[in-house]
Design a protein around this motif. Structure first.
Motif, PDB file in Angstrom:
ATOM      1  N   GLY A  80      54.402  28.220  46.369  1.00  0.00           N
ATOM      2  CA  GLY A  80      53.699  27.283  45.489  1.00  0.00           C
ATOM      3  C   GLY A  80      52.636  27.961  44.658  1.00  0.00           C
ATOM      4  N   VAL A  81      51.872  28.848  45.290  1.00  0.00           N
ATOM      5  CA  VAL A  81      50.826  29.575  44.561  1.00  0.00           C
ATOM      6  C   VAL A  81      51.459  30.570  43.593  1.00  0.00           C
ATOM      7  CG1 VAL A  81      48.828  31.098  44.761  1.00  0.00           C
ATOM      8  CG2 VAL A  81      49.181  29.286  46.439  1.00  0.00           C
ATOM      9  N   LEU A  82      52.534  31.224  44.015  1.00  0.00           N
ATOM     10  CA  LEU A  82      53.243  32.139  43.122  1.00  0.00           C
ATOM     11  C   LEU A  82      53.725  31.406  41.870  1.00  0.00           C
ATOM     12  CD1 LEU A  82      55.490  34.429  45.364  1.00  0.00           C
ATOM     13  CD2 LEU A  82      53.598  35.145  43.892  1.00  0.00           C
ATOM     14  N   ALA A  83      54.266  30.219  42.074  1.00  0.00           N
ATOM     15  CA  ALA A  83      54.730  29.426  40.940  1.00  0.00           C
ATOM     16  C   ALA A  83      53.569  29.096  40.007  1.00  0.00           C
ATOM     17  CB  ALA A  83      55.401  28.145  41.430  1.00  0.00           C
ATOM     18  N   GLY A  84      52.433  28.732  40.589  1.00  0.00           N
ATOM     19  CA  GLY A  84      51.253  28.426  39.779  1.00  0.00           C
ATOM     20  C   GLY A  84      50.757  29.628  39.007  1.00  0.00           C
ATOM     21  N   ILE A  85      50.769  30.793  39.648  1.00  0.00           N
ATOM     22  CA  ILE A  85      50.339  32.028  38.990  1.00  0.00           C
ATOM     23  C   ILE A  85      51.240  32.338  37.797  1.00  0.00           C
ATOM     24  CG2 ILE A  85      50.181  34.542  39.263  1.00  0.00           C
ATOM     25  CD1 ILE A  85      49.348  34.011  42.188  1.00  0.00           C
ATOM     26  N   GLY A  86      52.554  32.236  38.006  1.00  0.00           N
ATOM     27  CA  GLY A  86      53.491  32.506  36.931  1.00  0.00           C
ATOM     28  C   GLY A  86      53.296  31.573  35.749  1.00  0.00           C
ATOM     29  N   LEU A  87      53.113  30.300  36.040  1.00  0.00           N
ATOM     30  CA  LEU A  87      52.891  29.331  34.971  1.00  0.00           C
ATOM     31  C   LEU A  87      51.580  29.590  34.245  1.00  0.00           C
ATOM     32  CD1 LEU A  87      54.119  25.940  36.495  1.00  0.00           C
ATOM     33  CD2 LEU A  87      55.046  27.132  34.496  1.00  0.00           C
ATOM     34  N   ALA A  88      50.544  29.928  35.001  1.00  0.00           N
ATOM     35  CA  ALA A  88      49.234  30.172  34.400  1.00  0.00           C
ATOM     36  C   ALA A  88      49.282  31.358  33.437  1.00  0.00           C
ATOM     37  CB  ALA A  88      48.189  30.411  35.490  1.00  0.00           C
ATOM     38  N   ALA A  89      49.925  32.445  33.847  1.00  0.00           N
ATOM     39  CA  ALA A  89      50.039  33.618  32.983  1.00  0.00           C
ATOM     40  C   ALA A  89      50.843  33.297  31.730  1.00  0.00           C
ATOM     41  CB  ALA A  89      50.688  34.772  33.744  1.00  0.00           C
ATOM     42  N   PHE A  90      51.924  32.556  31.904  1.00  0.00           N
ATOM     43  CA  PHE A  90      52.793  32.204  30.778  1.00  0.00           C
ATOM     44  C   PHE A  90      52.073  31.283  29.793  1.00  0.00           C
ATOM     45  CE2 PHE A  90      56.150  29.487  28.905  1.00  0.00           C
ATOM     46  CZ  PHE A  90      56.902  30.468  28.281  1.00  0.00           C
ATOM     47  N   ILE A  91      51.390  30.270  30.316  1.00  0.00           N
ATOM     48  CA  ILE A  91      50.657  29.345  29.452  1.00  0.00           C
ATOM     49  C   ILE A  91      49.507  30.062  28.756  1.00  0.00           C
ATOM     50  CG2 ILE A  91      49.171  27.289  29.473  1.00  0.00           C
ATOM     51  CD1 ILE A  91      51.040  26.186  31.667  1.00  0.00           C
ATOM     52  N   GLY A  92      48.884  31.026  29.448  1.00  0.00           N
ATOM     53  CA  GLY A  92      47.840  31.826  28.807  1.00  0.00           C
ATOM     54  C   GLY A  92      48.361  32.565  27.599  1.00  0.00           C
ATOM     55  N   TRP A 155      67.537  30.428  41.363  1.00  0.00           N
ATOM     56  CA  TRP A 155      68.261  29.694  42.416  1.00  0.00           C
ATOM     57  C   TRP A 155      69.143  30.631  43.224  1.00  0.00           C
ATOM     58  CZ3 TRP A 155      73.624  29.163  42.803  1.00  0.00           C
ATOM     59  CH2 TRP A 155      74.061  28.302  43.810  1.00  0.00           C
ATOM     60  N   LEU A 156      69.759  31.598  42.566  1.00  0.00           N
ATOM     61  CA  LEU A 156      70.671  32.522  43.242  1.00  0.00           C
ATOM     62  C   LEU A 156      69.940  33.454  44.198  1.00  0.00           C
ATOM     63  CD1 LEU A 156      73.589  33.664  43.436  1.00  0.00           C
ATOM     64  CD2 LEU A 156      72.985  35.211  41.555  1.00  0.00           C
ATOM     65  N   PHE A 157      68.801  34.002  43.762  1.00  0.00           N
ATOM     66  CA  PHE A 157      68.111  35.025  44.542  1.00  0.00           C
ATOM     67  C   PHE A 157      66.971  34.486  45.410  1.00  0.00           C
ATOM     68  CE2 PHE A 157      69.914  37.595  41.048  1.00  0.00           C
ATOM     69  CZ  PHE A 157      70.584  38.558  41.806  1.00  0.00           C
ATOM     70  N   TRP A 158      66.373  33.373  45.017  1.00  0.00           N
ATOM     71  CA  TRP A 158      65.245  32.826  45.791  1.00  0.00           C
ATOM     72  C   TRP A 158      65.261  31.308  45.629  1.00  0.00           C
ATOM     73  CZ3 TRP A 158      59.718  35.375  45.799  1.00  0.00           C
ATOM     74  CH2 TRP A 158      58.983  34.871  46.881  1.00  0.00           C
ATOM     75  N   PRO A 159      66.165  30.618  46.327  1.00  0.00           N
ATOM     76  CA  PRO A 159      66.374  29.180  46.122  1.00  0.00           C
ATOM     77  C   PRO A 159      65.263  28.310  46.713  1.00  0.00           C
ATOM     78  CG  PRO A 159      67.779  29.959  47.884  1.00  0.00           C
ATOM     79  CD  PRO A 159      67.103  31.187  47.318  1.00  0.00           C
ATOM     80  N   GLU A 160      64.061  28.504  46.192  1.00  0.00           N
ATOM     81  CA  GLU A 160      62.897  27.704  46.581  1.00  0.00           C
ATOM     82  C   GLU A 160      62.634  26.710  45.457  1.00  0.00           C
ATOM     83  OE1 GLU A 160      60.109  26.459  49.133  1.00  0.00           O
ATOM     84  OE2 GLU A 160      60.989  28.427  49.547  1.00  0.00           O
ATOM     85  N   LYS A 161      62.575  25.418  45.799  1.00  0.00           N
ATOM     86  CA  LYS A 161      62.485  24.380  44.764  1.00  0.00           C
ATOM     87  C   LYS A 161      61.311  24.588  43.826  1.00  0.00           C
ATOM     88  CE  LYS A 161      64.833  20.673  47.297  1.00  0.00           C
ATOM     89  NZ  LYS A 161      64.689  19.319  47.902  1.00  0.00           N
ATOM     90  N   VAL A 162      60.163  24.958  44.368  1.00  0.00           N
ATOM     91  CA  VAL A 162      58.980  25.089  43.521  1.00  0.00           C
ATOM     92  C   VAL A 162      59.120  26.255  42.544  1.00  0.00           C
ATOM     93  CG1 VAL A 162      57.669  26.592  45.110  1.00  0.00           C
ATOM     94  CG2 VAL A 162      56.454  25.035  43.558  1.00  0.00           C
ATOM     95  N   LEU A 163      59.832  27.294  42.945  1.00  0.00           N
ATOM     96  CA  LEU A 163      60.047  28.441  42.055  1.00  0.00           C
ATOM     97  C   LEU A 163      61.083  28.121  40.986  1.00  0.00           C
ATOM     98  CD1 LEU A 163      60.019  31.310  44.714  1.00  0.00           C
ATOM     99  CD2 LEU A 163      58.164  30.594  43.194  1.00  0.00           C
TER     100      LEU A 163
END
Length: 198
Positions: A80-92, A155-163
């Motif tokens: 969940g935090v990884l997903a947030g970090i990725g989104l934050a960097a992208f939105i930045g 989905w193929l490599f890391w099938p975590e819904k939040v990611l």
């Protein structure tokens, strides 16, 4: 919780450092927001400045997504935090606080996020981009196709819904930022990959 908040803020601030604008200023080139496609990204820097500044811009934009994700892994944060970090960097990158919220379209930064999440994901997305760019020589189409396939690679490599959700949001925002390019593609007016020397 505090660590997660600090990581999100840091990721956004790092994403807000526009590599294209900084590189062009340091190398005495025109502001990419006023030349070519008016987009502060590596492809436009390629048009107005050539391969060297474009390559530096590409690496810089990619690192903005890669570094925060690697720090997240190092601190062993959850998906969940990884997903947030990725989104934050992208939105930045898309809406940089340091440059009047006028950012790029996000392909390189998204690719950095994907490599930082799990390198096979980034490798697959990069391979699709390179293949389409080699065949069709249209940067925007390469980015759109590769990012459209990116949720499937997650989905193929890391099938975590939040990611997967993170990547779906990134892909959706990226498509929105490319809406003018999509219109040009439909009308047959989209420019091809060229350098200043061309």
């Amino acid at each position: 919780m505090m660590t997660a908040i600090l990581l999100l803020i840091a990721a956004y601030l790092l994403g807000s450092l526009s590599s294209a604008i900084i590189v062009c200023r340091l190398m005495g080139l025109p502001d990419p927001r006023t030349q070519g496609s008016n987009n502060p990204g590596a492809t436009n820097v390629l048009r107005i400045g050539g391969k060297k500044p474009a390559a530096i811009t590409l690496v810089g934009d990619s690192l903005k997504g890669l570094i925060p994700m690697l720090i997240g892994h190092l601190l062993e944060v959850g998906p969940g935090v990884l997903a947030g970090i990725g989104l934050a960097a992208f939105i930045g990158h898309l809406y940089p606080v340091f440059f009047g919220f006028r950012g790029g379209k996000g392909v390189a930064t998204a690719l950095g996020v994907q490599f930082g999440l799990y390198w096979p994901i980034g490798l697959c997305v990069a391979a699709v981009w390179l293949f389409v760019a080699k065949v069709l020589k249209i940067s925007s189409l390469s980015g759109l196709i590769s990012m459209a396939l990116a949720p499937g690679f997650v989905w193929l490599f890391w099938p975590e819904k939040v990611l997967i959700g993170m990547q779906l949001i990134i892909t959706g925002l990226l498509v929105w930022r490319h809406r003018t390019n999509i219109r040009n593609l439909i009308e047959g007016k989209e420019g091809r990959l060229t350098t200043k020397a061309d």
